[in-house]
Design a protein around this motif. Sequence first.
Motif, PDB file in Angstrom:
ATOM      1  N   VAL A  19      36.965  42.510  25.117  1.00  0.00           N
ATOM      2  CA  VAL A  19      37.347  43.059  26.417  1.00  0.00           C
ATOM      3  C   VAL A  19      36.220  43.946  26.926  1.00  0.00           C
ATOM      4  O   VAL A  19      35.548  44.631  26.148  1.00  0.00           O
ATOM      5  N   ILE A  20      36.018  43.924  28.254  1.00  0.00           N
ATOM      6  CA  ILE A  20      34.937  44.704  28.847  1.00  0.00           C
ATOM      7  C   ILE A  20      35.277  44.986  30.305  1.00  0.00           C
ATOM      8  O   ILE A  20      35.854  44.138  30.991  1.00  0.00           O
ATOM      9  N   GLY A  21      34.970  46.179  30.766  1.00  0.00           N
ATOM     10  CA  GLY A  21      35.288  46.535  32.143  1.00  0.00           C
ATOM     11  C   GLY A  21      34.208  47.377  32.789  1.00  0.00           C
ATOM     12  O   GLY A  21      33.425  48.055  32.106  1.00  0.00           O
ATOM     13  N   ASP A  22      34.147  47.307  34.119  1.00  0.00           N
ATOM     14  CA  ASP A  22      33.308  48.215  34.905  1.00  0.00           C
ATOM     15  C   ASP A  22      31.823  48.118  34.568  1.00  0.00           C
ATOM     16  O   ASP A  22      31.128  49.127  34.506  1.00  0.00           O
ATOM     17  N   VAL A  23      31.329  46.907  34.347  1.00  0.00           N
ATOM     18  CA  VAL A  23      29.919  46.768  33.975  1.00  0.00           C
ATOM     19  C   VAL A  23      29.079  46.068  35.041  1.00  0.00           C
ATOM     20  O   VAL A  23      27.866  45.931  34.869  1.00  0.00           O
ATOM     21  N   CYS A  24      29.683  45.642  36.138  1.00  0.00           N
ATOM     22  CA  CYS A  24      28.932  44.910  37.166  1.00  0.00           C
ATOM     23  C   CYS A  24      28.532  45.826  38.318  1.00  0.00           C
ATOM     24  O   CYS A  24      28.592  45.439  39.488  1.00  0.00           O
TER      25      CYS A  24
ATOM     26  N   ARG B 224      33.257  45.367  42.264  1.00  0.00           N
ATOM     27  CA  ARG B 224      31.837  45.691  42.356  1.00  0.00           C
ATOM     28  C   ARG B 224      31.058  44.528  42.988  1.00  0.00           C
ATOM     29  O   ARG B 224      31.440  43.368  42.870  1.00  0.00           O
ATOM     30  N   HIS B 225      29.953  44.869  43.608  1.00  0.00           N
ATOM     31  CA  HIS B 225      29.174  43.875  44.359  1.00  0.00           C
ATOM     32  C   HIS B 225      28.623  42.781  43.464  1.00  0.00           C
ATOM     33  O   HIS B 225      28.457  41.628  43.898  1.00  0.00           O
ATOM     34  N   TYR B 226      28.331  43.101  42.196  1.00  0.00           N
ATOM     35  CA  TYR B 226      27.664  42.148  41.323  1.00  0.00           C
ATOM     36  C   TYR B 226      28.612  41.495  40.322  1.00  0.00           C
ATOM     37  O   TYR B 226      28.177  40.966  39.294  1.00  0.00           O
ATOM     38  N   ALA B 227      29.904  41.485  40.622  1.00  0.00           N
ATOM     39  CA  ALA B 227      30.869  40.777  39.782  1.00  0.00           C
ATOM     40  C   ALA B 227      30.586  39.277  39.838  1.00  0.00           C
ATOM     41  O   ALA B 227      29.949  38.791  40.785  1.00  0.00           O
ATOM     42  N   PRO B 228      31.027  38.517  38.832  1.00  0.00           N
ATOM     43  CA  PRO B 228      30.748  37.066  38.838  1.00  0.00           C
ATOM     44  C   PRO B 228      31.264  36.394  40.107  1.00  0.00           C
ATOM     45  O   PRO B 228      32.360  36.697  40.577  1.00  0.00           O
ATOM     46  N   SER B 229      30.475  35.479  40.651  1.00  0.00           N
ATOM     47  CA  SER B 229      30.874  34.769  41.863  1.00  0.00           C
ATOM     48  C   SER B 229      31.552  33.437  41.550  1.00  0.00           C
ATOM     49  O   SER B 229      32.124  32.816  42.433  1.00  0.00           O
ATOM     50  N   MET B 230      31.485  32.978  40.318  1.00  0.00           N
ATOM     51  CA  MET B 230      32.113  31.723  39.931  1.00  0.00           C
ATOM     52  C   MET B 230      33.637  31.880  39.915  1.00  0.00           C
ATOM     53  O   MET B 230      34.150  32.990  39.757  1.00  0.00           O
ATOM     54  N   PRO B 231      34.375  30.794  40.079  1.00  0.00           N
ATOM     55  CA  PRO B 231      35.842  30.901  39.998  1.00  0.00           C
ATOM     56  C   PRO B 231      36.273  31.183  38.564  1.00  0.00           C
ATOM     57  O   PRO B 231      35.830  30.507  37.627  1.00  0.00           O
ATOM     58  N   LEU B 232      37.116  32.183  38.390  1.00  0.00           N
ATOM     59  CA  LEU B 232      37.566  32.595  37.066  1.00  0.00           C
ATOM     60  C   LEU B 232      39.080  32.699  37.037  1.00  0.00           C
ATOM     61  O   LEU B 232      39.720  32.930  38.066  1.00  0.00           O
ATOM     62  N   GLU B 233      39.637  32.570  35.859  1.00  0.00           N
ATOM     63  CA  GLU B 233      41.082  32.691  35.684  1.00  0.00           C
ATOM     64  C   GLU B 233      41.499  34.149  35.836  1.00  0.00           C
ATOM     65  O   GLU B 233      40.968  35.031  35.143  1.00  0.00           O
ATOM     66  N   VAL B 234      42.440  34.424  36.721  1.00  0.00           N
ATOM     67  CA  VAL B 234      42.930  35.779  36.944  1.00  0.00           C
ATOM     68  C   VAL B 234      44.128  36.034  36.039  1.00  0.00           C
ATOM     69  O   VAL B 234      45.129  35.313  36.083  1.00  0.00           O
ATOM     70  N   LEU B 235      44.045  37.070  35.216  1.00  0.00           N
ATOM     71  CA  LEU B 235      45.169  37.475  34.374  1.00  0.00           C
ATOM     72  C   LEU B 235      46.091  38.435  35.117  1.00  0.00           C
ATOM     73  O   LEU B 235      47.304  38.345  35.014  1.00  0.00           O
ATOM     74  N   VAL B 236      45.508  39.384  35.849  1.00  0.00           N
ATOM     75  CA  VAL B 236      46.303  40.327  36.626  1.00  0.00           C
ATOM     76  C   VAL B 236      45.395  40.974  37.670  1.00  0.00           C
ATOM     77  O   VAL B 236      44.196  41.129  37.447  1.00  0.00           O
ATOM     78  N   ARG B 237      45.981  41.304  38.796  1.00  0.00           N
ATOM     79  CA  ARG B 237      45.248  42.019  39.848  1.00  0.00           C
ATOM     80  C   ARG B 237      46.131  43.171  40.322  1.00  0.00           C
ATOM     81  O   ARG B 237      47.320  42.985  40.579  1.00  0.00           O
ATOM     82  N   GLN B 238      45.548  44.352  40.446  1.00  0.00           N
ATOM     83  CA  GLN B 238      46.340  45.525  40.809  1.00  0.00           C
ATOM     84  C   GLN B 238      45.462  46.577  41.465  1.00  0.00           C
ATOM     85  O   GLN B 238      44.271  46.689  41.147  1.00  0.00           O
ATOM     86  N   SER B 239      46.053  47.345  42.357  1.00  0.00           N
ATOM     87  CA  SER B 239      45.359  48.478  42.940  1.00  0.00           C
ATOM     88  C   SER B 239      45.446  49.655  41.978  1.00  0.00           C
ATOM     89  O   SER B 239      46.539  50.000  41.510  1.00  0.00           O
TER      90      SER B 239
END
Length: 222
Positions: free
Chosen positions: A146-151, A180-195
């Motif tokens: 697991v990894i977060g906030d690196v882009c 973040r602006h430099y997050a991957p642009s390829m289509p990826l599987e979304v596990l969850v999205r939240q504010s």
Amino acid sequence: MITTLGDPVSFIRDNTLVEQAPLVPEISLYLATEITPIWQASETYLEQIGIEPPFWAFAWPGSQLIARFILDNPELVRGRRVLDVACGCGLAAIAATLSGASAVQANDIDFMALEATVLNAGLNRTTITPLPGDLIGTVPDCDLLVIGDVCYNESMASRIIPWLLECSKTCEVWLCDPGRHYAPSMPLEVLVRQSVSVTQELESVEQRATTLFRLRDISAPD
């Protein structure tokens, strides 16, 4: 006034408060707040006294959402070996231990992040194994990375995303990004999205639309 960096544990305790991240109130952490000296110090001042910017003193939105998702879905980590890369304060790693992971390692290139992670794990009566150094280019020995906030900048993203995609061939990889602006642009599987609620002084906004991805290129053939 910030205390000098002698004993790292004393430094962390002296310059933070025990708080909880908004999205994960179950877990206590040593964090910088508006009233702690390390919050008020400028990056220039920290450099002058030999201290790296204290990324470990904040619960970033990516780590908050990873931790929330793990706590809400403990069956996804139970019995698995979990590696939290760029662990910061160790929030995601702690959530994994509380959810029954068989072993949890936390990695960061900043030794203070590892000190904070071990200290935070103790606050929550858990055990995490610190793993120092730059892992990019290695093959991680884990079931789930697991990894977060690196882009947050182009150089970091251009190094880490290809490595994470390579890692996904040997273990499951979750990447959490708060837009973040430099997050991957390829289509990826979304596990969850939240504010996720964030601190305006750090993020210039009060909420970040944050997404946890399973890092696998879903446009590629199986």
